[in-house]
Design an enzyme around this catalytic site. Structure first.
Site, PDB file in Angstrom:
ATOM      1  N   SER A 128       0.835  -1.208   0.000  1.00 43.50           N
ATOM      2  CA  SER A 128       0.000   0.000   0.000  1.00 43.50           C
ATOM      3  C   SER A 128       0.859   1.244   0.000  1.00 43.50           C
ATOM      4  O   SER A 128       1.952   1.263   0.548  1.00 43.50           O
ATOM      5  CB  SER A 128      -0.927   0.038   1.213  1.00 43.50           C
ATOM      6  OG  SER A 128      -1.682   1.234   1.153  1.00 43.50           O
ATOM      7  N   LYS A 182      -4.562  -6.597   3.237  1.00 41.62           N
ATOM      8  CA  LYS A 182      -4.489  -5.470   2.289  1.00 41.62           C
ATOM      9  C   LYS A 182      -5.885  -5.139   1.743  1.00 41.62           C
ATOM     10  O   LYS A 182      -6.240  -3.970   1.587  1.00 41.62           O
ATOM     11  CB  LYS A 182      -3.536  -5.808   1.131  1.00 41.62           C
ATOM     12  CG  LYS A 182      -3.554  -4.814  -0.033  1.00 41.62           C
ATOM     13  CD  LYS A 182      -3.035  -3.449   0.370  1.00 41.62           C
ATOM     14  CE  LYS A 182      -3.259  -2.284  -0.560  1.00 41.62           C
ATOM     15  NZ  LYS A 182      -3.362  -2.390  -1.943  1.00 41.62           N
ATOM     16  N   HIS A 185      -7.668  -3.258   4.359  1.00 44.22           N
ATOM     17  CA  HIS A 185      -7.096  -1.899   4.355  1.00 44.22           C
ATOM     18  C   HIS A 185      -7.819  -1.042   3.313  1.00 44.22           C
ATOM     19  O   HIS A 185      -8.235   0.084   3.584  1.00 44.22           O
ATOM     20  CB  HIS A 185      -5.598  -1.975   4.054  1.00 44.22           C
ATOM     21  CG  HIS A 185      -4.981  -0.665   3.644  1.00 44.22           C
ATOM     22  ND1 HIS A 185      -5.167  -0.115   2.394  1.00 44.22           N
ATOM     23  CD2 HIS A 185      -4.208   0.213   4.326  1.00 44.22           C
ATOM     24  CE1 HIS A 185      -4.534   1.050   2.330  1.00 44.22           C
ATOM     25  NE2 HIS A 185      -3.943   1.265   3.478  1.00 44.22           N
ATOM     26  N   ASN A 186      -7.969  -1.577   2.121  1.00 46.89           N
ATOM     27  CA  ASN A 186      -8.626  -0.808   1.063  1.00 46.89           C
ATOM     28  C   ASN A 186     -10.096  -0.568   1.368  1.00 46.89           C
ATOM     29  O   ASN A 186     -10.623   0.506   1.060  1.00 46.89           O
ATOM     30  CB  ASN A 186      -8.476  -1.514  -0.285  1.00 46.89           C
ATOM     31  CG  ASN A 186      -7.071  -1.390  -0.844  1.00 46.89           C
ATOM     32  OD1 ASN A 186      -6.120  -1.222  -0.087  1.00 46.89           O
ATOM     33  ND2 ASN A 186      -6.935  -1.466  -2.152  1.00 46.89           N
ATOM     34  N   GLU A 189     -10.213   2.173   3.674  1.00 48.34           N
ATOM     35  CA  GLU A 189      -9.881   3.376   2.886  1.00 48.34           C
ATOM     36  C   GLU A 189     -11.139   3.928   2.183  1.00 48.34           C
ATOM     37  O   GLU A 189     -11.377   5.140   2.190  1.00 48.34           O
ATOM     38  CB  GLU A 189      -8.801   2.983   1.871  1.00 48.34           C
ATOM     39  CG  GLU A 189      -8.342   4.048   0.917  1.00 48.34           C
ATOM     40  CD  GLU A 189      -7.344   3.456  -0.090  1.00 48.34           C
ATOM     41  OE1 GLU A 189      -6.402   2.757   0.327  1.00 48.34           O
ATOM     42  OE2 GLU A 189      -7.522   3.684  -1.303  1.00 48.34           O
TER      43      GLU A 189
HETATM   44  P1  NBP Z   1      -0.550  -2.564 -14.056  1.00 46.25           P
HETATM   45  O1  NBP Z   1      -1.557  -3.107 -13.131  1.00 46.25           O
HETATM   46  O2  NBP Z   1      -0.977  -1.530 -15.032  1.00 46.25           O
HETATM   47  O3  NBP Z   1       0.124  -3.782 -14.868  1.00 46.25           O
HETATM   48  C1  NBP Z   1       1.044  -3.565 -15.899  1.00 46.25           C
HETATM   49  C2  NBP Z   1       2.158  -4.571 -15.832  1.00 46.25           C
HETATM   50  O4  NBP Z   1       1.648  -5.905 -15.924  1.00 46.25           O
HETATM   51  C3  NBP Z   1       3.130  -4.401 -16.984  1.00 46.25           C
HETATM   52  O5  NBP Z   1       4.429  -4.630 -16.505  1.00 46.25           O
HETATM   53  C4  NBP Z   1       2.684  -5.501 -17.940  1.00 46.25           C
HETATM   54  O6  NBP Z   1       3.685  -5.899 -18.834  1.00 46.25           O
HETATM   55  C5  NBP Z   1       2.374  -6.574 -16.946  1.00 46.25           C
HETATM   56  N1  NBP Z   1       1.629  -7.712 -17.512  1.00 46.25           N
HETATM   57  C6  NBP Z   1       0.338  -7.806 -17.899  1.00 46.25           C
HETATM   58 BR1  NBP Z   1      -0.834  -6.407 -17.917  1.00 46.25          BR
HETATM   59  N2  NBP Z   1       0.007  -9.014 -18.344  1.00 46.25           N
HETATM   60  C7  NBP Z   1       1.123  -9.746 -18.253  1.00 46.25           C
HETATM   61  C8  NBP Z   1       1.426 -11.087 -18.588  1.00 46.25           C
HETATM   62  N3  NBP Z   1       0.498 -11.915 -19.067  1.00 46.25           N
HETATM   63  N4  NBP Z   1       2.702 -11.508 -18.390  1.00 46.25           N
HETATM   64  C9  NBP Z   1       3.632 -10.674 -17.895  1.00 46.25           C
HETATM   65  N5  NBP Z   1       3.401  -9.391 -17.571  1.00 46.25           N
HETATM   66  C10 NBP Z   1       2.155  -8.925 -17.738  1.00 46.25           C
HETATM   67  O7  NBP Z   1       0.712  -2.000 -13.247  1.00 46.25           O
HETATM   68  P2  NBP Z   1       0.781  -1.137 -11.890  1.00 46.25           P
HETATM   69  O8  NBP Z   1      -0.212  -0.035 -11.862  1.00 46.25           O
HETATM   70  O9  NBP Z   1       2.224  -0.824 -11.729  1.00 46.25           O
HETATM   71  O10 NBP Z   1       0.347  -2.165 -10.757  1.00 46.25           O
HETATM   72  C11 NBP Z   1       1.025  -3.401 -10.554  1.00 46.25           C
HETATM   73  C12 NBP Z   1       0.307  -4.187  -9.470  1.00 46.25           C
HETATM   74  O11 NBP Z   1       0.386  -3.458  -8.252  1.00 46.25           O
HETATM   75  C13 NBP Z   1      -1.168  -4.414  -9.752  1.00 46.25           C
HETATM   76  O12 NBP Z   1      -1.546  -5.688  -9.311  1.00 46.25           O
HETATM   77  C14 NBP Z   1      -1.843  -3.370  -8.896  1.00 46.25           C
HETATM   78  O13 NBP Z   1      -3.160  -3.737  -8.542  1.00 46.25           O
HETATM   79  C15 NBP Z   1      -0.912  -3.327  -7.705  1.00 46.25           C
HETATM   80  N6  NBP Z   1      -0.957  -2.093  -6.921  1.00 46.25           N
HETATM   81  C16 NBP Z   1      -1.074  -0.890  -7.513  1.00 46.25           C
HETATM   82  C17 NBP Z   1      -1.108   0.267  -6.768  1.00 46.25           C
HETATM   83  C18 NBP Z   1      -1.220   1.597  -7.436  1.00 46.25           C
HETATM   84  O14 NBP Z   1      -1.343   2.606  -6.712  1.00 46.25           O
HETATM   85  N7  NBP Z   1      -1.165   1.681  -8.743  1.00 46.25           N
HETATM   86  C19 NBP Z   1      -0.983   0.188  -5.380  1.00 46.25           C
HETATM   87  C20 NBP Z   1      -0.828  -1.051  -4.794  1.00 46.25           C
HETATM   88  C21 NBP Z   1      -0.811  -2.189  -5.569  1.00 46.25           C
HETATM   89  P3  NBP Z   1       3.841  -5.173 -20.262  1.00 46.25           P
HETATM   90  O15 NBP Z   1       4.624  -3.940 -19.982  1.00 46.25           O
HETATM   91  O16 NBP Z   1       4.553  -6.148 -21.078  1.00 46.25           O
HETATM   92  O17 NBP Z   1       2.445  -4.878 -20.749  1.00 46.25           O
END
Ligand code: NBP
Length: 482
Positions: A128, A182, A185-186, A189
């Site tokens: 988080s 987690k 937590h959300n 939130e």
């Molecule tokens: P995204 O949720 O937008 O995911 C994009 C990533 O996933 C890219 O690296 C993409 O690779 C990869 N990917 C996908 Br889509 N399908 C794939 C597959 N079949 N094989 C391998 N790689 C794959 O990224 P994010 O916003 O950085 O979030 C990452 C995680 O963290 C998520 O689960 C999210 O829920 C969690 N999270 C996010 C936050 C936040 O504030 N954003 C906070 C806490 C947790 P590519 O580049 O090749 O398309």
């Protein structure tokens, strides 16, 4: 092999987590992303990180020292399963796969079970704090085995946020416990954001204050018992002026709240576990109500007071604002109390040994709901570890005693003036529900027995009973089939 930790998935969260890891003494970080451009971009942008860039899963595995430890940060769902399958191909028994995405905890339980059979460790970890948290210090909620925590714990402690000298990470419990916590937590939130939004709406309508004036109110509140990240950023958002129109930004943003699902999961899980988490559920429903414009088009049809008609407290805004502050605090206590009750029930149901006080402690820094009053939750569980309802701890009982007259006034005012305050009012109903000596649940039991012979128990003697409603209406002792 030169890297002690690896990151798979280099979108915003993965990149920032990788940079955070690389910035800590003793870490060399291997990185991999499905599409090579993201890897190349990250290496080019951050030469100071000393990343070991890899372009195949084989190369990624070969770059890691044993036990190989990889954190997956990809889009939750099918992407996570795809990456796990690839890593299982190239990893060996004893290695550790960590999923830092927002996975549903039941998926994590399933994945942990499947991966464990290969001898590889699988850790579902809640992360988080958004992008900034990932880069500068998130709150981390790892589940998984005790064995993986031995390797993982020291690394995670270096990258986590620090609150009052302590890293915001603890081994939550086995398999899906980290993602479960987690999720809750959300859910909290969602409720916390909604009560803040309700407070803003009530103050704006009742006092006629501008968003900038209300920003000052929130900034002031942030110096007291409500001090928290969400109150702090609320003041920033309310102060923001739209450069196109010169209007407060909050007045030009479409009033339809989005959601990515974790609040809904929390509410569903609460229902499944039989935990009355009404504040969290109402916060989820408030977002869904907002985002149905076709239903909201009934605005001119349904009669009721015109919430925009008058500012009834324009003459004495300070008194009303103080009441709203108290109502907000009370509703917030209910939301956290309900959230911790979900964790307690989840731990009992899934057999996790979760230290609730530690959960509150690791939420003090890094995460979105970080707040001063989390210390009070840690203290409450330190006094009584198996507290059946968090808000019955003496500190919260006192706080609610101080707040409740104002809380009732504010809910009454909202109802009288036609302003929706779903979490303020449902939290008060929950509070009064817990306080009630008798609930009309007795009548519900009568109704159930009438139409479905569902039987009832009596207050005055043991056994299970049924009234012969369609016969002579005498009572018979029912055979308890349970
Ligand atoms: P995204 O949720 O937008 O995911 C994009 C990533 O996933 C890219 O690296 C993409 O690779 C990869 N990917 C996908 Br889509 N399908 C794939 C597959 N079949 N094989 C391998 N790689 C794959 O990224 P994010 O916003 O950085 O979030 C990452 C995680 O963290 C998520 O689960 C999210 O829920 C969690 N999270 C996010 C936050 C936040 O504030 N954003 C906070 C806490 C947790 P590519 O580049 O090749 O398309």
């Amino acid at each position: 092999a030169t890297a002690n930790i690896g990151v798979v998935g280099l979108a915003v969260m993965g990149s920032n987590l990788a940079r955070n890891l690389a910035s800590r003494e003793g870490n060399t970080v291997a990185i991999f992303n499905r599409s090579a451009e993201k890897t190349e971009h990250l290496v080019a942008e951050h030469p100071e990180a000393g990343f070991v860039a890899t372009f195949s899963y084989e190369e990624f595995a070969a770059s890691l020292t044993a036990p190989r430890t990889a954190i997956i940060m990809v889009k939750a769902g099918a992407g996570t399963d795809a990456v796990i399958d690839e890593l299982l191909r190239v990893f060996e028994p004893g290695d550790i796969i960590v999923d830092g995405g927002n996975a549903l905890f039941t998926d994590t339980i399933r994945r942990e079970k499947a991966v464990r059979e290969t001898g590889i460790n699988f850790v579902g970890m809640g992360v988080s704090g958004g992008e900034e948290g990932a880069l500068l210090g998130p709150s981390l909620m790892p589940g998984g085995s005790d064995e993986s925590w031995i390797t993982l714990g020291p690394i995670l402690k270096t990258i986590a946020a620090v609150a009052e000298g302590e890293p915001c990470v603890t081994h939550i419990g086995h398999d899906g416990a980290g993602h479960f916590v987690k999720m809750v937590h959300n859910g909290i939130e969602y409720a916390d954001m909604q009560v803040i939004a309700e407070a803003y709406d009530l103050i704006r309508h009742a006092t006629g204050y501008s968003p900038a004036q209300i920003a000052d109110v929130f900034a002031e509140w942030n110096r007291g018992e409500l001090e928290s990240y969400l109150i702090e950023i609320t003041a920033e958002v309310l102060r923001q002026v739209d450069s196109d129109t010169g209007l407060p930004l909050v007045d030009v943003v479409l009033d339809q709240a989005g959601a990515k699902g974790t609040g809904g999961w929390t509410a569903q899980t609460a229902i499944d576990l039989g935990v009355p988490a009404s504040g969290i559920a109402e916060a989820v429903f408030a977002r869904s109500l907002s985002s149905h414009p076709e239903q909201r088009a009934t605005a001119g049809i349904l009669p009721g007071p015109d919430a925009d008609a008058e500012s009834s407290f324009a003459d004495d805004p300070a008194a009303f604002i103080e009441k709203v502050r108290r109502a907000l605090y009370a509703s917030k206590i209910v939301a956290y109390s309900q959230g911790f009750d979900i964790i307690r029930a989840g731990a009992a149901h899934y057999g996790w040994n979760i230290d609730l006080g530690n959960v509150a402690a690791i939420w003090r820094g890094g995460c979105i709901i970080r707040a001063r009053f989390l210390n009070r939750i840690t203290e409450a569980y330190a006094d009584t570890a198996d507290l059946p309802v968090l808000m019955t701890a003496p500190f919260f009982v006192d706080a609610l005693a101080t707040a409740q007259d104002a809380w009732r006034d504010v809910v009454a005012h909202a109802a009288a003036t036609g302003l929706p305050a779903p979490v303020f009012s449902s939290s008060l109903a929950y509070y009064d529900g817990l306080r009630a000596r008798r609930l009309p649940a007795a009548l519900i039991q009568g109704q159930r027995d009438f139409f479905g012979a569902h039987t009832y128990k009596r207050v005055d003697r043991d056994g299970t009973f049924h009234t012969l409603w369609s016969g002579d209406r005498s009572e018979v002792e029912a055979v308890d089939t349970h």
